[in-house]
Motif scaffolding. Structure first.
Motif, PDB file in Angstrom:
ATOM      1  N   ILE A  87       0.877  -1.190  -0.012  1.00 33.13           N
ATOM      2  CA  ILE A  87      -0.065   0.221   0.076  1.00 33.13           C
ATOM      3  C   ILE A  87       0.900   1.069  -0.165  1.00 33.13           C
ATOM      4  CG2 ILE A  87      -1.713   1.322   1.310  1.00 33.13           C
ATOM      5  CD1 ILE A  87      -2.822  -1.453   2.150  1.00 33.13           C
ATOM      6  N   GLY A  88       1.984   1.165   0.629  1.00 35.20           N
ATOM      7  CA  GLY A  88       2.887   2.441   0.737  1.00 35.20           C
ATOM      8  C   GLY A  88       3.506   2.492  -0.494  1.00 35.20           C
ATOM      9  N   ARG A  89       3.863   1.407  -1.223  1.00 34.82           N
ATOM     10  CA  ARG A  89       4.677   1.589  -2.300  1.00 34.82           C
ATOM     11  C   ARG A  89       3.587   2.119  -3.564  1.00 34.82           C
ATOM     12  NH1 ARG A  89       7.833  -3.463  -4.988  1.00 34.82           N
ATOM     13  NH2 ARG A  89       9.183  -2.153  -6.852  1.00 34.82           N
ATOM     14  N   LEU A  90       2.465   1.691  -3.463  1.00 26.51           N
ATOM     15  CA  LEU A  90       1.289   2.258  -4.328  1.00 26.51           C
ATOM     16  C   LEU A  90       1.343   3.660  -4.049  1.00 26.51           C
ATOM     17  CD1 LEU A  90      -0.944   1.438  -6.329  1.00 26.51           C
ATOM     18  CD2 LEU A  90      -2.510   1.194  -4.305  1.00 26.51           C
ATOM     19  N   GLU A  91       0.965   4.363  -2.874  1.00 28.28           N
ATOM     20  CA  GLU A  91       0.958   5.571  -2.497  1.00 28.28           C
ATOM     21  C   GLU A  91       2.043   6.622  -3.218  1.00 28.28           C
ATOM     22  OE1 GLU A  91       0.054   9.245  -1.177  1.00 28.28           O
ATOM     23  OE2 GLU A  91      -1.046   7.473  -1.157  1.00 28.28           O
ATOM     24  N   ASN A  95       1.117   8.904  -6.261  1.00 31.12           N
ATOM     25  CA  ASN A  95       0.769  10.362  -5.833  1.00 31.12           C
ATOM     26  C   ASN A  95       2.000  11.167  -6.401  1.00 31.12           C
ATOM     27  OD1 ASN A  95       0.409  12.539  -4.370  1.00 31.12           O
ATOM     28  ND2 ASN A  95       0.623  11.684  -2.664  1.00 31.12           N
ATOM     29  N   ASP A  96       1.309  12.159  -7.610  1.00 33.78           N
ATOM     30  CA  ASP A  96       2.301  13.088  -8.029  1.00 33.78           C
ATOM     31  C   ASP A  96       2.704  14.209  -7.204  1.00 33.78           C
ATOM     32  OD1 ASP A  96       2.287  11.640 -10.560  1.00 33.78           O
ATOM     33  OD2 ASP A  96       0.416  12.305 -11.264  1.00 33.78           O
ATOM     34  N   ASP A  97       2.012  14.321  -6.317  1.00 34.20           N
ATOM     35  CA  ASP A  97       2.306  15.448  -5.296  1.00 34.20           C
ATOM     36  C   ASP A  97       2.893  15.197  -3.986  1.00 34.20           C
ATOM     37  OD1 ASP A  97       1.315  17.438  -7.248  1.00 34.20           O
ATOM     38  OD2 ASP A  97      -0.740  17.252  -6.404  1.00 34.20           O
ATOM     39  N   SER A 108      15.515  10.472  -6.135  1.00 31.43           N
ATOM     40  CA  SER A 108      16.186   9.294  -7.063  1.00 31.43           C
ATOM     41  C   SER A 108      15.305   8.317  -6.554  1.00 31.43           C
ATOM     42  CB  SER A 108      17.538   9.079  -7.017  1.00 31.43           C
ATOM     43  OG  SER A 108      18.060   8.676  -5.743  1.00 31.43           O
ATOM     44  N   MET A 109      14.993   7.871  -5.482  1.00 27.13           N
ATOM     45  CA  MET A 109      14.375   6.417  -5.030  1.00 27.13           C
ATOM     46  C   MET A 109      12.896   6.678  -5.507  1.00 27.13           C
ATOM     47  SD  MET A 109      14.587   3.463  -3.995  1.00 27.13           S
ATOM     48  CE  MET A 109      15.195   2.501  -2.864  1.00 27.13           C
ATOM     49  N   VAL A 110      12.190   7.612  -5.255  1.00 31.26           N
ATOM     50  CA  VAL A 110      10.946   7.949  -5.741  1.00 31.26           C
ATOM     51  C   VAL A 110      10.751   7.995  -7.301  1.00 31.26           C
ATOM     52  CG1 VAL A 110       9.209   9.496  -5.815  1.00 31.26           C
ATOM     53  CG2 VAL A 110      10.119   9.269  -3.450  1.00 31.26           C
ATOM     54  N   GLN A 111      11.584   8.345  -8.072  1.00 32.60           N
ATOM     55  CA  GLN A 111      11.743   8.292  -9.386  1.00 32.60           C
ATOM     56  C   GLN A 111      11.782   6.850 -10.102  1.00 32.60           C
ATOM     57  OE1 GLN A 111      10.836  11.289 -10.873  1.00 32.60           O
ATOM     58  NE2 GLN A 111      10.570  10.185 -12.770  1.00 32.60           N
ATOM     59  N   HIS A 112      12.708   6.136  -9.246  1.00 32.75           N
ATOM     60  CA  HIS A 112      12.882   4.723  -9.537  1.00 32.75           C
ATOM     61  C   HIS A 112      11.677   3.859  -9.474  1.00 32.75           C
ATOM     62  CE1 HIS A 112      15.141   0.702  -9.648  1.00 32.75           C
ATOM     63  NE2 HIS A 112      14.193   0.650  -8.499  1.00 32.75           N
ATOM     64  N   GLU A 113      11.001   4.349  -8.190  1.00 33.09           N
ATOM     65  CA  GLU A 113       9.547   3.614  -7.964  1.00 33.09           C
ATOM     66  C   GLU A 113       8.687   3.734  -9.105  1.00 33.09           C
ATOM     67  OE1 GLU A 113       8.502   1.024  -5.727  1.00 33.09           O
ATOM     68  OE2 GLU A 113      10.675   1.066  -4.991  1.00 33.09           O
ATOM     69  N   LYS A 114       8.604   5.136  -9.377  1.00 36.05           N
ATOM     70  CA  LYS A 114       7.659   5.413 -10.497  1.00 36.05           C
ATOM     71  C   LYS A 114       7.904   5.022 -11.750  1.00 36.05           C
ATOM     72  CE  LYS A 114       5.942   9.810  -8.186  1.00 36.05           C
ATOM     73  NZ  LYS A 114       4.854  10.060  -8.056  1.00 36.05           N
ATOM     74  N   GLU A 115       9.211   4.839 -12.141  1.00 38.65           N
ATOM     75  CA  GLU A 115       9.542   4.206 -13.493  1.00 38.65           C
ATOM     76  C   GLU A 115       9.267   2.705 -13.557  1.00 38.65           C
ATOM     77  OE1 GLU A 115      13.473   5.538 -13.802  1.00 38.65           O
ATOM     78  OE2 GLU A 115      12.636   7.637 -14.210  1.00 38.65           O
TER      79      GLU A 115
END
Length: 117
Positions: A87-91, A95-97, A108-115
């Motif tokens: 659930i946290g990973r999905l958030e 979540n773009d904001d 960089s970790m957030v960008q890695h998860e989104k990609e």
């Protein structure tokens, strides 16, 4: 005399479990960010269930039913952290904001998860 001690121990464990569960509920409603809420919910429900089940086992004695309850607690110990992580990973992924909602230390970790790498 032994029954009285067992009853008191069972009562204390059950009340401690209830207190931990209520603390988790308060934490879920007081925290501002969704990831903090997930953490509070996952942490306190596991600890509260363990204390309550131990209270029941001490009160009733160790039986086959107690063993089944311990197996259920083990399953909850395995599934609760995994579901909270997902659930946290999905958030983080949807979540773009995220920077507006909370402090992001490692962009960089957030960008890695989104990609999805």
């Amino acid at each position: 005399m032994l029954d009285t001690i067992r009853f008191i121990a069972s009562l204390l464990l059950t009340l401690a479990g209830l207190f931990v569960m209520l603390s988790g509920v308060v934490g879920v409603f007081r925290f501002k960010y969704s990831l903090s809420r997930i953490h509070a919910g996952a942490l306190f429900d596991t600890a509260g269930i363990v204390l309550m089940v131990l209270g029941v086992i001490v009160g009733e004695g160790f039986t086959l039913t107690s063993l089944k309850m311990l197996i259920i607690v083990g399953i909850l110990w395995l599934t609760s952290p995994v579901s909270s992580h997902l659930i946290g990973r999905l958030e983080i992924t949807i979540n773009d904001d995220l920077e507006k909602d909370m402090m992001v230390l490692d962009q960089s970790m957030v960008q890695h998860e989104k990609e999805g790498d």
